[in-house]
Design a protein around this motif. Structure first.
Motif, PDB file in Angstrom:
ATOM      1  N   ARG A  92       1.213  -0.664  -0.235  1.00  0.00           N
ATOM      2  CA  ARG A  92      -0.255  -0.629   0.134  1.00  0.00           C
ATOM      3  C   ARG A  92       0.433   0.941   0.108  1.00  0.00           C
ATOM      4  NH1 ARG A  92      -4.519  -1.563   4.631  1.00  0.00           N
ATOM      5  NH2 ARG A  92      -3.153  -3.676   3.530  1.00  0.00           N
ATOM      6  N   VAL A  93       0.090   2.029  -0.749  1.00  0.00           N
ATOM      7  CA  VAL A  93       1.362   2.904  -1.361  1.00  0.00           C
ATOM      8  C   VAL A  93       0.187   4.671  -0.982  1.00  0.00           C
ATOM      9  CG1 VAL A  93       2.875   4.694  -2.718  1.00  0.00           C
ATOM     10  CG2 VAL A  93       2.061   2.400  -2.876  1.00  0.00           C
ATOM     11  N   TYR A  94       1.254   5.512   0.096  1.00  0.00           N
ATOM     12  CA  TYR A  94       0.805   7.186  -0.117  1.00  0.00           C
ATOM     13  C   TYR A  94       1.119   7.620  -1.118  1.00  0.00           C
ATOM     14  CZ  TYR A  94      -0.768   7.109   4.122  1.00  0.00           C
ATOM     15  OH  TYR A  94      -1.600   6.312   6.102  1.00  0.00           O
ATOM     16  N   TRP A  95       0.824   8.748  -1.786  1.00  0.00           N
ATOM     17  CA  TRP A  95       1.487   9.836  -2.749  1.00  0.00           C
ATOM     18  C   TRP A  95       1.080  11.024  -2.333  1.00  0.00           C
ATOM     19  CZ3 TRP A  95       3.853   7.539  -7.692  1.00  0.00           C
ATOM     20  CH2 TRP A  95       4.122   8.611  -8.513  1.00  0.00           C
ATOM     21  N   VAL A  96       1.996  11.757  -2.035  1.00  0.00           N
ATOM     22  CA  VAL A  96       1.697  13.230  -1.713  1.00  0.00           C
ATOM     23  C   VAL A  96       2.247  14.321  -2.498  1.00  0.00           C
ATOM     24  CG1 VAL A  96       1.511  15.064  -0.487  1.00  0.00           C
ATOM     25  CG2 VAL A  96       2.049  12.698   0.560  1.00  0.00           C
ATOM     26  N   CYS A  97       1.081  15.342  -3.142  1.00  0.00           N
ATOM     27  CA  CYS A  97       1.076  15.698  -4.234  1.00  0.00           C
ATOM     28  C   CYS A  97       0.926  17.659  -3.434  1.00  0.00           C
ATOM     29  CB  CYS A  97       0.469  15.866  -5.477  1.00  0.00           C
ATOM     30  SG  CYS A  97       0.100  14.308  -5.943  1.00  0.00           S
ATOM     31  N   PRO A  98       1.646  18.029  -3.454  1.00  0.00           N
ATOM     32  CA  PRO A  98       1.235  19.547  -2.854  1.00  0.00           C
ATOM     33  C   PRO A  98       0.140  20.429  -3.207  1.00  0.00           C
ATOM     34  CG  PRO A  98       3.325  19.844  -3.734  1.00  0.00           C
ATOM     35  CD  PRO A  98       2.498  18.360  -4.484  1.00  0.00           C
ATOM     36  N   LEU A  99      -0.430  20.595  -4.198  1.00  0.00           N
ATOM     37  CA  LEU A  99      -1.583  20.846  -4.598  1.00  0.00           C
ATOM     38  C   LEU A  99      -2.348  20.461  -4.756  1.00  0.00           C
ATOM     39  CD1 LEU A  99      -1.305  25.157  -5.280  1.00  0.00           C
ATOM     40  CD2 LEU A  99      -1.592  23.550  -3.524  1.00  0.00           C
ATOM     41  N   VAL A 100      -3.683  20.535  -4.401  1.00  0.00           N
ATOM     42  CA  VAL A 100      -5.091  20.369  -5.311  1.00  0.00           C
ATOM     43  C   VAL A 100      -5.025  20.438  -7.036  1.00  0.00           C
ATOM     44  CG1 VAL A 100      -7.547  19.792  -5.112  1.00  0.00           C
ATOM     45  CG2 VAL A 100      -6.665  20.997  -2.895  1.00  0.00           C
ATOM     46  N   GLU A 101      -5.485  21.655  -6.920  1.00  0.00           N
ATOM     47  CA  GLU A 101      -5.886  21.532  -8.311  1.00  0.00           C
ATOM     48  C   GLU A 101      -3.917  22.694  -9.360  1.00  0.00           C
ATOM     49  OE1 GLU A 101      -9.453  24.156  -8.198  1.00  0.00           O
ATOM     50  OE2 GLU A 101     -10.676  22.475  -8.123  1.00  0.00           O
ATOM     51  N   GLU A 102      -4.185  22.159 -10.008  1.00  0.00           N
ATOM     52  CA  GLU A 102      -3.005  22.695 -11.223  1.00  0.00           C
ATOM     53  C   GLU A 102      -3.370  24.227 -10.475  1.00  0.00           C
ATOM     54  OE1 GLU A 102      -1.220  21.055 -15.052  1.00  0.00           O
ATOM     55  OE2 GLU A 102      -0.919  21.281 -12.780  1.00  0.00           O
ATOM     56  N   SER A 103      -2.185  25.513 -10.435  1.00  0.00           N
ATOM     57  CA  SER A 103      -2.045  26.705 -10.968  1.00  0.00           C
ATOM     58  C   SER A 103      -1.540  26.864 -11.895  1.00  0.00           C
ATOM     59  CB  SER A 103      -1.057  26.917  -9.788  1.00  0.00           C
ATOM     60  OG  SER A 103      -0.136  28.205  -9.475  1.00  0.00           O
ATOM     61  N   GLU A 104      -1.670  27.669 -12.472  1.00  0.00           N
ATOM     62  CA  GLU A 104      -1.685  29.045 -13.962  1.00  0.00           C
ATOM     63  C   GLU A 104      -0.466  28.800 -13.771  1.00  0.00           C
ATOM     64  OE1 GLU A 104      -5.874  30.243 -14.760  1.00  0.00           O
ATOM     65  OE2 GLU A 104      -4.433  31.294 -14.545  1.00  0.00           O
ATOM     66  N   LYS A 105       0.539  29.831 -12.613  1.00  0.00           N
ATOM     67  CA  LYS A 105       1.696  29.728 -12.755  1.00  0.00           C
ATOM     68  C   LYS A 105       2.548  29.425 -12.367  1.00  0.00           C
ATOM     69  CE  LYS A 105       0.473  34.891 -10.738  1.00  0.00           C
ATOM     70  NZ  LYS A 105       0.117  35.018  -9.640  1.00  0.00           N
ATOM     71  N   MET A 106       2.178  28.209 -11.469  1.00  0.00           N
ATOM     72  CA  MET A 106       3.707  26.978 -11.386  1.00  0.00           C
ATOM     73  C   MET A 106       2.729  25.796 -11.368  1.00  0.00           C
ATOM     74  SD  MET A 106       4.362  27.974  -7.756  1.00  0.00           S
ATOM     75  CE  MET A 106       2.937  28.538  -6.840  1.00  0.00           C
ATOM     76  N   ASP A 107       4.150  24.881 -12.388  1.00  0.00           N
ATOM     77  CA  ASP A 107       3.921  23.580 -12.547  1.00  0.00           C
ATOM     78  C   ASP A 107       4.057  22.510 -11.677  1.00  0.00           C
ATOM     79  OD1 ASP A 107       7.099  22.835 -13.920  1.00  0.00           O
ATOM     80  OD2 ASP A 107       6.400  23.975 -11.841  1.00  0.00           O
ATOM     81  N   LEU A 108       2.745  22.861 -10.715  1.00  0.00           N
ATOM     82  CA  LEU A 108       3.417  22.232  -9.505  1.00  0.00           C
ATOM     83  C   LEU A 108       2.642  20.520  -9.894  1.00  0.00           C
ATOM     84  CD1 LEU A 108       0.973  24.561  -6.432  1.00  0.00           C
ATOM     85  CD2 LEU A 108       3.553  23.119  -6.359  1.00  0.00           C
ATOM     86  N   ALA A 109       2.448  19.525  -9.415  1.00  0.00           N
ATOM     87  CA  ALA A 109       1.634  18.658  -9.678  1.00  0.00           C
ATOM     88  C   ALA A 109       0.352  18.324  -9.492  1.00  0.00           C
ATOM     89  CB  ALA A 109       2.452  17.010  -9.839  1.00  0.00           C
ATOM     90  N   ALA A 110      -0.884  18.274 -10.080  1.00  0.00           N
ATOM     91  CA  ALA A 110      -1.876  18.294  -8.856  1.00  0.00           C
ATOM     92  C   ALA A 110      -2.524  17.033  -8.966  1.00  0.00           C
ATOM     93  CB  ALA A 110      -3.348  18.445 -10.295  1.00  0.00           C
ATOM     94  N   ALA A 111      -2.335  17.199  -7.530  1.00  0.00           N
ATOM     95  CA  ALA A 111      -3.511  15.444  -7.217  1.00  0.00           C
ATOM     96  C   ALA A 111      -4.332  15.264  -8.325  1.00  0.00           C
ATOM     97  CB  ALA A 111      -3.915  15.969  -6.085  1.00  0.00           C
ATOM     98  N   GLU A 112      -5.113  15.701  -8.630  1.00  0.00           N
ATOM     99  CA  GLU A 112      -6.153  15.376  -9.525  1.00  0.00           C
ATOM    100  C   GLU A 112      -5.562  14.816 -10.963  1.00  0.00           C
ATOM    101  OE1 GLU A 112      -8.854  18.605  -9.388  1.00  0.00           O
ATOM    102  OE2 GLU A 112     -10.309  17.784  -7.648  1.00  0.00           O
ATOM    103  N   GLU A 113      -4.539  15.406 -11.206  1.00  0.00           N
ATOM    104  CA  GLU A 113      -4.116  14.902 -12.415  1.00  0.00           C
ATOM    105  C   GLU A 113      -3.051  13.321 -11.964  1.00  0.00           C
ATOM    106  OE1 GLU A 113      -2.722  18.636 -14.835  1.00  0.00           O
ATOM    107  OE2 GLU A 113      -1.851  17.381 -15.264  1.00  0.00           O
ATOM    108  N   ARG A 114      -2.748  13.460 -11.093  1.00  0.00           N
ATOM    109  CA  ARG A 114      -1.727  12.617 -10.929  1.00  0.00           C
ATOM    110  C   ARG A 114      -2.754  11.678 -10.636  1.00  0.00           C
ATOM    111  NH1 ARG A 114       2.367  11.967 -12.937  1.00  0.00           N
ATOM    112  NH2 ARG A 114       3.649  13.614 -11.762  1.00  0.00           N
ATOM    113  N   TYR A 115      -3.445  11.754 -10.283  1.00  0.00           N
ATOM    114  CA  TYR A 115      -4.849  10.473  -9.700  1.00  0.00           C
ATOM    115  C   TYR A 115      -5.238   9.745 -11.266  1.00  0.00           C
ATOM    116  CZ  TYR A 115      -9.274   9.120  -8.383  1.00  0.00           C
ATOM    117  OH  TYR A 115     -11.085   8.162  -7.363  1.00  0.00           O
TER     118      TYR A 115
END
Ligand code: ADP
Ligand code: MG
Length: 696
Positions: free
Chosen positions: A479-502
């Motif tokens: 069993r694995v946890y996968w942690v991303c910093p933000l919920v939705e894609e922010s326009e400014k920064m290329d944060l790995a959005a949890a939903e996209e990763r999902y």
């Protein structure tokens, strides 16, 4: 004395009462220095220093020296690529040099440094590829040659407030600084060779050289000590008054505790036994308990808390346990309920989620004592909640609560004992400044059988390798946890959005194997996903940092953290602590996006190299500062303007000893030194202490 001493009035006036400071500047300055008063301005210390006394010719400028030179401005070479500096050529009749700017504003530079004109430039000379250069020089026109100060401290600035404006405002502020009665111990002051308070203030704003910026500079030390002493005095006073509100001894007959021990599938660690002994002694004593239980994630604090609660129950009192989040409160409740029920102890849960009739029933049970143990969020200490007889208040994960909440909590019970638990190992100096009112127990030994967590770093372009690896592991039931910093894609920064990763993970690992949990979900939605993960229906839980605190799923053995470089060390440590809770080998994969800063590199390699929460905490303090470690809510009370927790460790320890001695001898601060110390408390606006002193 509930009045601020008149002597302080001049520096408690607003900044716009200074000559030359209009409302617009005042507004900007207030934001910059963090307060509206002249005194706030005086707390704003220089961070840099220009020394124009060394004025060599360009060809003679020595490496690493701060120099001022008259030069003619040459060609501008804008940055060719993002991330590269903007360079401006300059020369005098002896040689050429370069002025270098990072994150340059082109228009501003064109205006400040017109080609062919002369300018006075100052800054540290550094030789780069054989040529002298100055990074971010201070620039002045030749016409200012005679009005420039030869030595000039440089302050942190903001748009619209130049160093000149700020320096002028601070210099006139210094004219309002009163002479105050000395609150330092004369022998200590002499030993340290410290000046009077008003002289020290004058000195830090007019340093003789660069050494005046060092935390070791005597004037800075004195002001830091004053600030720390006001903090430690407050804690010593809180401690003194809280301890005196006592008169209750919870000895207990061990009946319930012994029963619980036979119910547990393990025996206690040495550290757990030792902590329980310390807690037991405190609860048995007539003095009120104020104890901090520090223990890394997974060190087994919950069972210690349960035993302490039973000690209160054995004496006919109630106990309450507060967690910072709904999930955690529910998890504590679900975990502890079977144990308590097996030994005949009645426990209820109360969180913000309980409404209407159900809530009334719970409140009723708390009020008439039918509920012996109450587990919940801060809801358990709202006004509407009346206890029949609260004997012990346990606060889990205290670093998310403020000192005020801590006090409000203990006031709920007549003289209730207080046990605070924190999973963030805190550096020694921080323990002193934020928990100096408490005694400390440490769980410095993990339950047996835990294998070290294997921590590895991956650059983000290796993410597919990681995912393929997981495919295999999951097939084996991991069993694995996968942690991303933000919920939705922010326009400014290329944060790995949890939903996209999902979505991506579902694609690779199977629709029904992956769950998503994030901060915008409703509590029961979160709990439902969490429960499916705990039960093994889901193999991967994609999460934002909502799982940061306390959640316990012993079967989870892999923690993947994306954009690990964006997390603080303490946070990474907390997250990693979610795995390695069972007997199996666990892994932590830290995925980072480069290029990493020096600090970023140091952070991640610290994580890779150690699992010792204490080492990590010290490193975090060194790299980031105190506010970040304790979280924003509490940092207000911890924001030191003069003191530096990483640099002034010795002063902190000295202030703590000084403060405890003072309060033991003179708890109402009535002596001559006591009077002076009151002024100090007003100066630093230690409201809690002032309240205690006024209420006697
Ligand atoms: P934390 O300090 O993070 O709150 P917990 O209290 O949640 O840690 O404990 C972590 C895990 O270790 C739990 O599953 C708990 O049952 C188990 N545990 C606690 N104490 C011991 C012990 N002495 N021996 C073995 N396992 C223990
Ligand atoms: Mg816990």
């Amino acid at each position: 004395m509930s009045q601020r001493p008149f002597a302080l009035d001049p520096i408690f006036r607003a900044q716009n009462s200074l000559a030359g400071v209009g409302p617009k500047i005042a507004q900007l300055m207030e934001k910059l220095v963090g307060g509206p008063k002249i005194w706030d301005l005086l707390k704003h210390l220089p961070v840099d220093f220009i020394d124009r006394r060394y004025a060599p010719k360009v060809s003679e400028a020595q490496n690493q020296k701060i120099a001022t030179m008259e030069v003619t401005i040459g060609k501008h070479s804008p940055n060719a690529r993002r991330g590269l500096p903007y360079r401006v050529a300059a020369n005098d009749d002896t040689g050429a040099m370069t002025l270098t700017f990072f994150h340059a504003n082109k228009d501003w530079l064109a205006k400040q440094l017109p080609v062919g004109e002369k300018r006075i430039v100052s800054g540290k000379v550094e030789y780069y590829q054989g040529n002298p250069q100055i990074v971010h020089p201070d620039i002045a026109p030749l016409s200012q040659r005679h009005t420039l100060e030869t030595v000039e401290p440089i302050y942190p600035l903001t748009q619209g407030v130049t160093n000149k404006i700020l320096r002028k405002a601070i210099q006139s502020s210094l004219g309002f600084v009163p002479k105050l009665p000395e609150w330092l111990d004369p022998a200590y002051k002499k030993q340290q060779r410290w000046a009077d308070w008003h002289e020290a203030l004058e000195d830090v704003h007019n340093p003789p050289g660069e050494n005046g910026l060092s935390p070791a500079y005597p004037a800075r030390q004195r002001l830091a000590y004053d600030e720390l002493l006001s903090n430690q005095l407050t804690l010593a006073l809180v401690r003194y008054k809280q301890k005196r509100k006592s008169g209750r001894s919870f000895a207990g007959d061990n009946a319930l505790r012994n029963k619980l021990l036979t119910e547990l599938p393990f025996s206690l660690t040495g550290a757990q036994e030792r902590s329980l002994q310390e807690i037991g002694d405190d609860m048995e004593s007539e003095l009120k308990m104020l104890r901090l239980l520090q223990g890394d994630v997974g060190s087994g604090k919950t069972v210690v808390a349960a035993m302490a609660m039973l000690q209160a129950i054995e004496c006919g009192a109630q106990a309450a346990m507060m967690a910072p989040t709904e999930i955690l409160a529910r998890q504590h409740y679900e975990g502890l309920k079977p144990l308590f029920e097996a030994i005949g102890v009645r426990v209820v849960a109360l969180t913000g989620r309980d409404k209407g009739k159900a809530r009334d029933t719970i409140l009723h049970q708390i009020a008439n004592g039918a509920a012996q143990i109450v587990i919940g969020t801060h809801a358990i200490f709202q006004d509407a909640v009346q206890y029949q007889d609260l004997g012990l208040a346990v606060i889990d994960e205290q670093h998310r609560f403020g000192v005020h909440q801590r006090l409000a909590l203990s006031e709920k019970g007549k003289h209730a004992d207080v046990l605070v638990m924190t999973a963030t190992p805190i550096p020694r100096t921080l323990t002193l400044t934020s928990y100096g009112d408490m005694d400390v127990s440490r769980l410095d030994e993990k339950p047996p059988g835990r294998k070290p967590i294997d921590t590895r770093l991956f650059a983000s372009d290796k993410i597919e390798t990681v995912i393929h690896g997981l495919q295999r592991q999951i097939a084996d039931g991991t069993r694995v946890y996968w942690v991303c910093p933000l919920v939705e894609e922010s326009e400014k920064m290329d944060l790995a959005a949890a939903e996209e990763r999902y979505d991506v993970l579902k694609h690779f690992l199977g629709e029904d194997k992956v769950g998503l949990i994030h901060g915008r979900m409703k509590p029961d939605e979160k709990d439902a996903v969490m429960a499916r993960f705990a039960a093994g229906e889901l193999s991967i839980l994609v999460a934002t940092t909502v799982i940061e605190v306390g959640v316990n799923v012993p079967e989870a053995t892999i923690m993947v953290i994306e954009h690990a470089e964006r997390f603080g060390l303490a946070q990474l440590h907390q997250l990693r602590g979610r795995v390695g809770r069972g007997g199996d080998q666990s892994y932590c994969f830290l995925i980072y996006s480069g290029p990493l800063s020096e600090t970023g590199k140091e952070r991640l390699s610290t994580m890779r190299d150690t699992e010792d929460g204490f080492v990590i905490a010290e490193k975090d303090l060194e790299l980031r500062g105190a506010g970040d470690i304790l979280g924003t809510r509490q940092s207000g009370s911890l924001e030191f303007k003069f003191a530096n927790l990483a640099e002034h460790a010795e002063l902190i320890a000295a202030a703590r000893d000084d403060a405890r001695l003072i309060i033991d001898k003179d708890p109402d601060l009535k002596s001559e030194r006591g009077e002076a110390l009151r002024t100090l408390l007003y100066l630093f606006e230690r409201d809690q202490a002032i309240k205690y002193l006024s209420s006697g």
